[in-house]
Structure formats: C-alpha cells, structure tokens
Design an enzyme around this catalytic site. Structure first.
Site, PDB file in Angstrom:
ATOM      1  CB  SER A 256      50.230  -4.906  37.103  1.00  0.00           C
ATOM      2  OG  SER A 256      50.896  -3.709  36.405  1.00  0.00           O
TER       3      SER A 256
ATOM      4  NE  ARG B  94      49.682  -2.916  42.771  1.00  0.00           N
ATOM      5  CZ  ARG B  94      50.925  -2.539  41.994  1.00  0.00           C
ATOM      6  NH1 ARG B  94      51.063  -3.293  40.957  1.00  0.00           N
ATOM      7  NH2 ARG B  94      51.686  -1.459  42.285  1.00  0.00           N
TER       8      ARG B  94
ATOM      9  CD  GLU C 292      42.977  -7.258  27.508  1.00  0.00           C
ATOM     10  OE1 GLU C 292      42.520  -7.159  26.274  1.00  0.00           O
ATOM     11  OE2 GLU C 292      44.132  -6.659  27.845  1.00  0.00           O
TER      12      GLU C 292
ATOM     13  NE  ARG D 220      50.482   2.020  40.090  1.00  0.00           N
ATOM     14  CZ  ARG D 220      51.244   2.880  39.964  1.00  0.00           C
ATOM     15  NH1 ARG D 220      50.182   4.135  40.323  1.00  0.00           N
ATOM     16  NH2 ARG D 220      52.559   3.191  39.683  1.00  0.00           N
TER      17      ARG D 220
ATOM     18  CG  PHE E 174      42.401  -3.531  30.213  1.00  0.00           C
ATOM     19  CD1 PHE E 174      41.825  -2.523  29.688  1.00  0.00           C
ATOM     20  CD2 PHE E 174      43.588  -3.430  30.855  1.00  0.00           C
ATOM     21  CE1 PHE E 174      42.498  -1.168  29.479  1.00  0.00           C
ATOM     22  CE2 PHE E 174      44.129  -2.192  30.782  1.00  0.00           C
ATOM     23  CZ  PHE E 174      43.699  -1.238  30.009  1.00  0.00           C
TER      24      PHE E 174
HETATM   25  C1  LIG Z   1      43.386  -3.423  26.597  1.00  0.00           C
HETATM   26  C2  LIG Z   1      44.435  -3.255  27.095  1.00  0.00           C
HETATM   27  N1  LIG Z   1      44.941  -4.400  28.046  1.00  0.00           N
HETATM   28  C3  LIG Z   1      46.263  -4.132  28.608  1.00  0.00           C
HETATM   29  C4  LIG Z   1      46.919  -2.860  28.757  1.00  0.00           C
HETATM   30  C5  LIG Z   1      48.097  -2.656  29.554  1.00  0.00           C
HETATM   31  N2  LIG Z   1      49.206  -2.507  28.680  1.00  0.00           N
HETATM   32  C6  LIG Z   1      49.531  -1.224  28.390  1.00  0.00           C
HETATM   33  S1  LIG Z   1      50.895  -1.254  27.675  1.00  0.00           S
HETATM   34  C7  LIG Z   1      50.899  -2.903  27.308  1.00  0.00           C
HETATM   35  C8  LIG Z   1      52.007  -3.652  26.470  1.00  0.00           C
HETATM   36  C9  LIG Z   1      51.851  -3.232  24.921  1.00  0.00           C
HETATM   37  O1  LIG Z   1      52.774  -3.807  24.382  1.00  0.00           O
HETATM   38  P1  LIG Z   1      53.317  -3.079  22.850  1.00  0.00           P
HETATM   39  O2  LIG Z   1      51.989  -2.793  22.132  1.00  0.00           O
HETATM   40  O3  LIG Z   1      54.287  -3.940  22.140  1.00  0.00           O
HETATM   41  O4  LIG Z   1      53.837  -1.702  23.139  1.00  0.00           O
HETATM   42  P2  LIG Z   1      55.404  -1.527  23.835  1.00  0.00           P
HETATM   43  O5  LIG Z   1      55.537  -2.222  24.900  1.00  0.00           O
HETATM   44  O6  LIG Z   1      56.089  -2.117  22.745  1.00  0.00           O
HETATM   45  O7  LIG Z   1      55.464  -0.090  23.985  1.00  0.00           O
HETATM   46  C10 LIG Z   1      50.065  -3.489  28.109  1.00  0.00           C
HETATM   47  C11 LIG Z   1      49.578  -4.808  28.260  1.00  0.00           C
HETATM   48  C12 LIG Z   1      46.112  -1.913  27.934  1.00  0.00           C
HETATM   49  N3  LIG Z   1      46.676  -0.607  27.986  1.00  0.00           N
HETATM   50  N4  LIG Z   1      44.962  -2.027  27.279  1.00  0.00           N
END
Ligand SMILES: Cc1ncc(C[n+]2csc(CCOP(=O)(O)OP(=O)(O)O)c2C)c(N)n1
Ligand SMILES: [Mg+2]
Lengths: 318, 290
Positions: free
Chosen positions: A40, A13, A61, A170, A86
């Site tokens: 990432s 990456r 997405e 990764r 995703f």
């Molecule tokens: C469909 C999808 N896209 C991206 C991710 C990667 N991802 C994991 S947690 C996150 C952020 C989530 O934000 P939030 O719902 O506010 O949770 P918090 O960070 O507050 O725990 C992302 C983008 C994922 N798990 N699933």
C-alpha cells in the site's frame, strides 16, 4: 487563467514510493520502516534495492514510532510508514513524547488519508490527523497534491531537519504539477492569480479547486488559487497577501472542518486581516464506504461545492 | 442444529463472501473464508442468542445483550463472514448483503454501530482493540449477574499489536472467566507469512504465562473439530481464568486458488475467478444465494 492539463492519473502514494526509491539511491542515511503495509505504501523498490535499510515492524505502530526515534540517535533518517489513521491518532503520544518533544528527525509518512481511501470506510478514513499534527509543537505538516509534488515533498522531507508528518492518499488523481519540481517546505505555491476570491487548497482538493476556478471564470469570476501543501508552518504571508487583494477566501481540504487547514487560515485572518471565509471540509462527521468520487460528492468536497462556496463568500464581502 | 446442517450453511456463507467481495471489487475474502466454520458454529449452534423476532420478522437486536452470549470481531476486516452469518441467522435481509461496501450501506467495509446494523456492538477495523472491549462486556455481565458468555475473535497478525497484550494481561487479572477468546491462526497477514513479517513465536506459552487457560482447535475448517472445541471451551469457563482458543485455519478455505498464501487477504476475485469459486462451493440444502 493558467491552464492545467494532465496526460495521466497516478496515486500520490506512488509519488512517495518514487521519492523513496530516489532517496534510497542518493541518501545512505535514509531508513524505511513499515507496519505490514508495504504494498500500500509503494516502497517495494526501496526495499528491493536496500533490503538492509528496511525494517518490517509488523502490525505494531506504537513500537514503530519508538524504533524510528531511536534510529535518529544513530544519525539515521527514518521514514515510518503506514496508513494515516495508524500513523497519527493511534500513536499520538509516541509521536508527541519520543519524536516531537524529543526533537527527533523522524518522518512519519502516511497513505490512505481522508475519505478517498474509499471502500474500507470510516474506521480507516482519518479526517482529524491534520488537526492533531498541527496542534503538536515542533511538528511540520505536509499534504501534497499530486504524484510529482509528493515525490518532491518526500525528497525535501529527507533534507529537512526535524519531525515531519507527510500525508498522502490512495486513489489515482491527475498529475498536473511539474516533474522534478523544487519543493520548498512552508512556501505556498501560486497556482493561479485572480482578484475576486482566494481559494486555498491542500492535497486532492487542489485539482478540484482548479476545476472550480475554470467554472467560475466562465461566469466572469476570477479566482486566485494558492496550494498550501505545507499546513504547518503555514505560509501566512502568501495567504494574507492574496486575501488583502480578493477580500474573501474559501479553504479546501479533505479533512474535518475542525482544526485543519481552514482553521489555520481563519486563525491567521482573525489576527491580521478580517475577511469572510467559507470551508470546504467534512462537517463534524465520520466518513463511510463508497467510491472516492461518490464520497467527495456526498461530503461536499467536489469542484461544484467549491464554486458554490466561492459565490457565497463573494456575496458576503463588505 | 446438527453439524451436517452447519456444514451446508457454511457453504452458503462462503458463497455469500465471494459474491459480496466480487460485487464491490474490494474487501477481504481470505480471512473470511478461513473463519466461516467458526462463525457458523457459533451463531447457529453454540452461542445462546435471543431468538425473539421483531415486527419485521428479523431477530430483534438488543445492544446490551442481557441474557445472551455476545460476540466481538476484533479483526474487523473479515466483515464479509460476519455480515453473511448475521443475515443468514436472521438479523437482517440477506438481500442487503448486495450493498456491502457501497455508498449509503449499513454494511460498511469494517463493522460499525454507526449505521445501526443489527448484530454489531462495537466498531472494529483498526486492529488490536476488540479484546479490550470484550473484557469490558464480560465484566459488565458479571456485574449484572448475567451468566452468559462473551466471545472475541482476533487475527494472528493482530497479535503484534501492543494493546492485545494489555488486554491479555487484564483478563486473567480480573478473573474474566466468562470470556472465550479465539485467535485465527492462519499464519498469514498482508505482507506475507506471519512468521516472516513479525514472528509471534509461541502464542500458547505466552498466553499461558499471562494466566489464560489455553486450548487448541487443530483444524478450524473441520466443523466437527470446531464444534467440539467450542463445547470444551464452554466447559472451561467459570473456573477463574479466561479461555483462549488457538484455532488453526487455512486462509481462503473452500476456494482452492485462494488457499496457501497471503495473496487473497484483501483482494477481490474477477468474474472468472468468482465463477471458479462458486463451482467449488456447491450447496446441498434448500438455502440459496441472496
Ligand atoms: C492498527 C492497524 N494497523 C494496520 C491495519 C491494516 N491491516 C488490516 S488487516 C492487516 C493484517 C492482519 O493480519 P491478521 O490479523 O493475521 O489477519 P488475516 O490477514 O489473517 O485476515 C493489516 C495490517 C489495521 N487494520 N489496523
Ligand atoms: Mg492471519
């Protein structure tokens, strides 16, 4: 056999990130999109240098793919980035209709493919994306093997007209291909010439294949290694030429056995030249949490497994 | 159980979270710590849970959950708080928390049913899918004549997913009034403050417009407010509308250096940071570390 060494390990990456940095400086039409995973995807430098050409899409997405398709209508070359899970299955129909069928010049560039994303586990470890993307008409599918090759593939993707699925990973892995290499989409790379068995490998499995070939050499077996970085269009000529010589093949991928590189190779062989084949791939199973090395071992994707399958397939030769 | 006891359990769960994430050097402490008080209030006081024990002395878990309340975690990355709560509540041995995210464990990085961990009813991790499943489970309860409730927790960043809004549209349409959804409004996600990454704007107005009965918990890290909020939400069920609780929390709540930014969304503390965290999380009760 050809000796491959490395002085450092890097993640593929980061190779993508380095490619994007260069594209940001050289190609004003390149635009990057991301769905809340900037760190990432290693695109911080691109964003810092070209803030106006970065579109933060949030955790959305499907929308990102549509926006990317729209950007091409203004002549932009969008790189839509997220994790492989995703950027493939989750948005399959958006890619199918708005990108591939509509022939839009979108590059879907995805990280954390396969088991080696490690501890996040099966929900994130996509092992079916090559199959999905291979099945889609008008899609080019690329899975480079190290930092340098990923950087080169990224730059080549921007210069290629049409949709591309560019898949990388990764963990840090050996950097063993040449820096600033020329990357030719659709053209296999002859890693090592041999005569007893053909090993075709993609992504992280190329280094494992080299390790395996060294072990085989010590046992007096000469393995030919082809790096199939482009799963589609497949370099059938290179594969057939090699298998006509060795008369057997082991295919290696960090992906399900169903529908991936191995099946693409099998299809080619079935139509042109019958030869026994063994698969190094995940066999109809989801992944799980663990370290990358533990997972490669548990799911049979390590050099040791390639050696075993090579010996087996040689036995099966007529 | 009294709120005072809940608070003591919450400290223990927070200790578990930081220790689990530290042990495997991966996972998501920020959101887990922020939602700890909610999990403890739900599982130790507010949810009706089948208290029968199996031969192995752990709670016997039934996938169909007939006759009990159900909980779905849509933002599956905060699995540490889920696992710790389930173990502390008696679903499995707390010692198993030490296997979190390690190979051959039932405690996968994100919750799954694949390894049959008691307490988990659907996989989550890929965001945006939980509310839809919760609606289905709530409709099944209705079809079964089961009067119990279905809870679903989501993240605020997660609200950016389109599927959330398909679910938001479906729940009121089907008058899913046995459903209580909760959003963890910590204002943070991976790339930064939610406002900056992709502004959710007025979630209250949005859910209202979609037909939800929307209420708030102003401080989701104050046990009394969490308990009062959940009590109120329960009173609002059965009136033809699904309930949405917008619950403000602090990412990293309980560990000072993890609070106030998105930086600890998915980063594990090192040895020294772990010690600092544990020094701030002092238990009073008889419970102890796993
Ligand atoms: C469909 C999808 N896209 C991206 C991710 C990667 N991802 C994991 S947690 C996150 C952020 C989530 O934000 P939030 O719902 O506010 O949770 P918090 O960070 O507050 O725990 C992302 C983008 C994922 N798990 N699933
Ligand atoms: Mg959040």
């Amino acid at each position: 056999m050809t000796k491959y060494t490395f002085t450092e390990k890097k993640d593929t990456r980061s190779g993508f990130g380095a490619g994007m940095t260069e594209l940001g400086r050289t190609n004003p039409n390149v635009v990057t999109l991301c769905a809340d995973l900037v760190g990432s995807l290693k695109i911080d430098t691109f964003i810092k240098e070209n803030p106006e050409r970065f579109i933060q899409c949030g955790i959305a997405e499907a929308n990102m793919i549509g926006v990317a398709a729209g950007l091409t209508i203004g002549g932009k070359i969008p790189f839509a980035t997220t994790f492989a899970n995703f950027g493939s299955g989750r948005v399959y129909d958006q890619i199918r209709q708005s990108v591939a069928y509509s022939d839009k010049n979108v590059k879907i560039a995805v990280s954390h493919a396969g088991l080696t994303l490690g501890e996040d586990g099966a929900t994130h470890q996509i092992l079916e994306d090559l199959a999905m993307m291979r099945a889609m008409p008008n899609m080019t599918v690329i899975n480079p093997c190290d930092f340098n090759q990923t950087k080169a593939a990224t730059i080549a993707a921007a210069n290629w007209k049409g949709p591309i699925y560019l898949r990388f990973g990764r963990p840090v892995v050996p950097v063993f291909t040449a820096p600033d290499q020329k990357f030719e989409i659709g053209k296999a790379w002859m890693v090592n010439e041999g005569k007893d068995v053909t090993i075709v490998a993609t992504g992280h499995l190329v280094w494992e294949a080299i390790q395996a070939a060294e072990i085989l050499e010590a046992q007096g077996i000469s393995a030919e290694i082809l790096n199939i970085h482009t799963i589609k269009p497949l370099d059938e000529k290179a594969i057939l030429k090699s298998v006509r010589k060795t008369r057997c093949v082991v295919s290696c991928e960090e992906h399900q056995a169903n529908g991936g590189l191995g099946d693409a190779v099998a299809q080619t062989l079935a139509k042109n030249f019958l030869a026994p084949q063994e698969y190094i791939a995940v066999e109809n199973s989801f992944g799980e949490s663990g370290t990358p090395a533990q997972l490669m071992e548990k799911y049979g994707l390590s050099a040791k497994n390639i050696v075993e399958k090579s010996l087996k397939v040689i036995q099966r030769k007529q | 159980m009294q709120n005072q006891e809940l608070r003591a359990i919450a400290v223990q769960v927070r200790r578990d979270i930081v220790r689990m994430v530290h042990a495997c050097q991966s996972g998501h402490p920020g959101g887990s710590l922020g939602c700890t008080d909610l999990f403890v209030a739900l599982y130790f006081q507010q949810m009706k849970i089948n208290n029968r024990k199996g031969k192995d002395t752990y709670l016997s878990f039934n996938m169909d959950g007939k006759g009990e309340d159900l909980f779905f975690l849509s933002n599956g990355h905060i699995s540490p708080v889920f696992y710790s709560t389930l173990a502390r509540r008696g679903y499995f041995d707390v010692k198993e928390l030490s296997t979190f995210r390690k190979i051959d464990s039932r405690l996968q990085g994100h919750p799954t049913t694949h390894e049959h961990l008691p307490g988990i009813r659907v996989a989550s991790g890929s965001l945006g899918q939980g509310l839809s499943v919760a609606i289905g489970a709530a409709l099944a309860k209705r079809l079964n004549g089961d009067k119990n409730l279905v809870y679903c927790l989501m993240g605020d960043g997660e609200q950016q997913e389109g599927q959330v809004w398909e679910a938001a549209q479906a729940a009121p349409h089907h008058k899913t009034d046995n459903l209580i959804a909760i959003i963890d409004l910590n204002g943070q996600q991976i790339d930064g403050p939610t406002e900056k990454v992709m502004n959710n704007r007025d979630l209250k107005a949005k859910y209202k417009a979609f037909g939800w009965n929307v209420m708030e918990i102003k401080d989701g890290n104050d046990m009394d407010q969490v308990v009062a909020g959940l009590r109120k939400a329960k009173r609002l069920t059965g009136k033809g509308q699904p309930i949405m609780i917008l619950m403000k929390t602090e990412m990293g709540a309980g560990v000072d250096y993890m609070m106030g930014s998105h930086k600890w969304h998915g980063v594990a503390p090192n040895d020294e940071q772990l010690q600092t965290a544990l020094n701030q999380l002092v238990t009073t009760g008889t419970i102890g570390d796993y």
